[in-house]
Design a protein around this motif. Structure first.
Motif, short mmCIF file in Angstrom:
data_model
loop_
_atom_site.label_atom_id
_atom_site.label_comp_id
_atom_site.label_asym_id
_atom_site.label_seq_id
_atom_site.Cartn_x
_atom_site.Cartn_y
_atom_site.Cartn_z
N ASP A 128 4.50 -11.54 -4.37
CA ASP A 128 5.37 -12.48 -3.65
C ASP A 128 6.63 -12.81 -4.44
N ASP A 141 5.85 -0.07 8.10
CA ASP A 141 4.79 -0.75 8.84
C ASP A 141 4.48 -2.10 8.19
N THR A 142 4.80 -3.18 8.89
CA THR A 142 4.61 -4.53 8.36
C THR A 142 3.14 -4.81 8.07
N GLU A 143 2.26 -4.39 8.97
CA GLU A 143 0.83 -4.62 8.77
C GLU A 143 0.33 -3.90 7.51
N GLY A 145 2.19 -3.11 4.94
CA GLY A 145 2.79 -3.83 3.82
C GLY A 145 1.99 -5.06 3.44
N LEU A 146 1.53 -5.82 4.44
CA LEU A 146 0.69 -6.99 4.17
C LEU A 146 -0.66 -6.58 3.59
N LEU A 147 -1.20 -5.48 4.09
CA LEU A 147 -2.45 -4.97 3.53
C LEU A 147 -2.26 -4.64 2.04
N LYS A 149 -0.01 -5.89 -0.08
CA LYS A 149 0.18 -7.14 -0.83
C LYS A 149 -1.15 -7.88 -0.98
N ASN A 150 -1.89 -8.04 0.11
CA ASN A 150 -3.14 -8.79 0.06
C ASN A 150 -4.19 -8.06 -0.78
N THR A 151 -4.18 -6.75 -0.74
CA THR A 151 -5.12 -5.98 -1.56
C THR A 151 -4.82 -6.17 -3.03
N ASP A 153 -3.42 -8.73 -4.36
CA ASP A 153 -3.81 -10.10 -4.70
C ASP A 153 -5.32 -10.24 -4.86
#
Length: 182
Positions: A128, A141-143, A145-147, A149-151, A153
């Motif tokens: 972040d 792909d935004t989804e 990208g979030l995967l 980042k969250n992975t 973290d």
């Protein structure tokens, strides 16, 4: 009254410091030396991607949860090292990352300097902070990208150790992998 307002000093905005666990001075802006960056930018992309995925398979693949593996299946990824002028193209296939030769735009492109990616890998900086300070770019792909980042973290990886990528250790890992598969 207007005359008095015009004479008041105008405050100069102070840039916000990034929120990190260490002071900003501990992380000087670092770029690869120009001669090294020029040399790296001339490397052919596929062998470099192959070497990169060997490291990913050694360090990251064993840690990926099953739901992340399913979400990554067949999705094209690109990691761009901005200051090195190189990119690694790869995707998840079954149980490992595989180097690819993409001509098109990948599903997700992750871009940052070598230094910032090392900070991220060593858990000295979080995604972040790098993203909102525009030092980490996620395009596509935004989804996905979030995967990503969250992975990062959620995975309880030990701090990235460059010793794990010594040629002798990587070769031993590849020999062990070949022996198990064949």
């Amino acid at each position: 009254m207007q005359d008095q307002l015009e004479r008041l000093p105008v405050p100069v905005p102070v840039p916000a410091k990034p929120v990190t666990s260490k002071p900003a001075a501990a992380y000087p802006a670092y770029r690869l030396p120009e001669p090294l960056a020029e040399l790296l930018s001339k490397l052919p992309p596929y062998p470099a991607s192959w070497l990169f995925v060997q490291g990913l398979n050694r360090l990251l693949a064993p840690q990926l949860p099953d739901d992340v593996r399913r979400s990554l299946e067949g999705r094209s990824l690109r990691l761009r090292l901005l200051d090195a002028g190189i990119a690694f193209d790869f995707e998840w296939q079954g149980t490992v990352f595989v180097a690819e030769r993409y001509a098109d735009v990948p599903h997700l492109c992750i871009a940052a300097s070598v230094h910032d990616l090392m900070l991220l890998a060593r858990r000295q900086e979080d995604p972040d902070t790098l993203f909102f300070s525009r030092r980490l770019s996620l395009e596509g792909d935004t989804e996905l990208g979030l995967l990503f980042k969250n992975t990062l973290d959620a995975i309880a990886l030990p701090p990235f150790d460059l010793q794990a990528l010594k040629p002798r250790r990587v070769l031993a890992y590849l020999c062990d992998l070949a022996a198990r598969e064949g």
